[in-house]
Design an enzyme around this catalytic site. Structure first.
Site, PDB file in Angstrom:
ATOM      1  NE  ARG A 214     -95.359 -49.717   2.491  1.00 29.59           N
ATOM      2  CZ  ARG A 214     -94.970 -48.571   3.032  1.00 29.59           C
ATOM      3  NH1 ARG A 214     -95.619 -47.442   2.712  1.00 29.59           N
ATOM      4  NH2 ARG A 214     -93.966 -48.524   3.876  1.00 29.59           N
ATOM      5  CE  LYS A 239     -96.379 -52.640   6.453  1.00 27.47           C
ATOM      6  NZ  LYS A 239     -95.755 -53.720   5.641  1.00 27.47           N
ATOM      7  CG  HIS A 299     -93.119 -54.417  -0.933  1.00 27.46           C
ATOM      8  ND1 HIS A 299     -93.928 -53.356  -0.568  1.00 27.46           N
ATOM      9  CD2 HIS A 299     -92.021 -54.326  -0.126  1.00 27.46           C
ATOM     10  CE1 HIS A 299     -93.368 -52.671   0.394  1.00 27.46           C
ATOM     11  NE2 HIS A 299     -92.203 -53.232   0.693  1.00 27.46           N
ATOM     12  NE  ARG A 302     -92.030 -48.576   0.570  1.00 31.01           N
ATOM     13  CZ  ARG A 302     -92.192 -47.266   0.821  1.00 31.01           C
ATOM     14  NH1 ARG A 302     -92.680 -46.465  -0.103  1.00 31.01           N
ATOM     15  NH2 ARG A 302     -91.871 -46.764   2.006  1.00 31.01           N
ATOM     16  CG  HIS A 325     -89.008 -44.697   4.848  1.00 32.34           C
ATOM     17  ND1 HIS A 325     -88.956 -44.858   3.478  1.00 32.34           N
ATOM     18  CD2 HIS A 325     -88.998 -45.942   5.381  1.00 32.34           C
ATOM     19  CE1 HIS A 325     -88.908 -46.150   3.192  1.00 32.34           C
ATOM     20  NE2 HIS A 325     -88.934 -46.826   4.320  1.00 32.34           N
TER      21      HIS A 325
END
Length: 363
Positions: A214, A239, A299, A302, A325
């Site tokens: 990001r 994030k 974004h 990504r 993730h």
């Protein structure tokens, strides 16, 4: 006079909300509430608070501790040990400019909160309204226990339910926008043609794709966080739905991403020592200037990078090791990809942004 309202919870239990409303000449001069697990506890709290409020000067003291919402938001930001992210800080500042922020804490009830959501919904989509309400909800969560401000958490919970049922808030739609090679060639040529020594956007764009990082994550990666031997990097404050600050994650670097890092001038501190806003401004300016590129966001790079890894035949665990993730559920949306090729094979810009070392030192 105090009242007790029973409220069913999602887990099947019952909550007992004790409410106190004081009026003078038909006008509400004070209200407060507190939720308990047992009715006797709620009743005892009402008795205690009514006696306290009946004491001389008690209401005056309460009014002093009943500031407008905008002041509470300021206190929340100042007292929080966790630095508010850029988006959260912008949202809270924006809320301070809304009419609800001028109201005293005790005056803010569910209808006013729903009206606040309605005002937002006039110019924002449901997912954005949901973010605003969510950030404001955090202020409501800590205001009473931390500082004694009479913000009603239950009113906020009720308002969130109503706003969702009315369609004022909702989840964001999955975005599937991917740049084409032609679009990326236009962008890279634009950034290279400007010869912006202050910020190497060609390297940053390429790194965003190949690393799947990001915008803010790119600017936080430091040389001290690079593990070249194992081709990985520590991504600070990644994030996360529940936590950001302190969520440091080791992420694998595909070969192309490592090459771009190795082409940067060595030193201490950030590898890409630039501000996220500066990157954002440069990107948006390019999109506005160039013809034939519509609704492409930084974004989206990504999403492009993650899609590429699946197109290379990588499985979910392998991709997650790069993207960071925690839950593989969010990566299942990519499993429909059947293409098995690398559209970046032979892409000229990768060679341009990772020149031979002696050439890189001349630039």
């Amino acid at each position: 006079m105090g009242t007790i309202v029973e409220r069913p919870r999602g887990d099947g239990t019952t909550a007992f909300m004790a409410k106190i409303i004081l009026k003078q000449k038909g006008v509400v001069i004070h209200r407060e509430s507190k939720t308990f697990d047992r009715r006797p506890a709620a009743s005892a709290w009402i008795d205690k608070r009514e006696k306290e409020l009946s004491q001389p000067g008690a209401l005056d003291r309460v009014k002093v501790n009943d500031p407008p919402l905008k002041d509470v938001i300021t206190t929340y930001i100042a007292d929080s040990l966790k630095e508010a992210g850029r988006t959260k800080a912008q949202v809270l500042k924006s809320i301070q400019g809304d009419e609800i922020a001028d109201l005293a804490c005790s005056k803010i009830d569910s209808p006013r909160l729903v009206d606040f959501a309605r005002r937002l919904a006039k110019t924002r989509d449901p997912s954005t309204v949901a973010n605003y309400v969510s950030h404001l909800s955090e202020v409501f969560t800590v205001a009473r226990p931390a500082w004694g401000y009479p913000l009603d958490r239950q009113a906020m919970d009720d308002a969130r339910i109503v706003a969702n049922r009315l369609g004022l808030t909702g989840r964001s739609k999955q975005r599937d926008r991917r740049p084409t090679i032609e679009e990326l060639d236009k962008l890279m040529a634009h950034f290279a043609g400007r010869r912006q020594r202050a910020i190497p956007m060609t390297k940053i764009v390429a790194f965003a794709i190949f690393s799947t990082r990001r915008q803010e994550e790119i600017t936080r990666i430091a040389w001290e966080d690079l593990d070249e031997e194992h081709s990985r990097v520590m991504v600070r404050d990644m994030k996360n739905p529940t936590e950001k600050t302190g969520n440091d994650v080791w992420c694998d670097l595909p070969p192309e991403a490592l090459r771009i890092i190795q082409s940067m001038p060595r030193g201490k501190g950030p590898i890409f020592p630039y501000k996220p806003d500066t990157i954002g401004f440069a990107w948006r300016d390019a999109i506005a200037i160039l013809d034939g590129i519509e609704d492409l966001r930084f974004h989206d790079l990504r999403h492009e990078g993650i899609s590429r890894l699946f197109e290379l035949g990588w499985n979910i665990p392998h991709v997650a090791a790069v993207s960071g993730h925690r839950s593989w559920t969010n990566l299942k949306r990519y499993t429909h990809i059947r293409q098995r090729a690398d559209k970046y094979a032979g892409w000229k810009w990768l060679e341009i942004v990772t020149p031979k070392k002696e050439k890189a030192e001349e630039q």
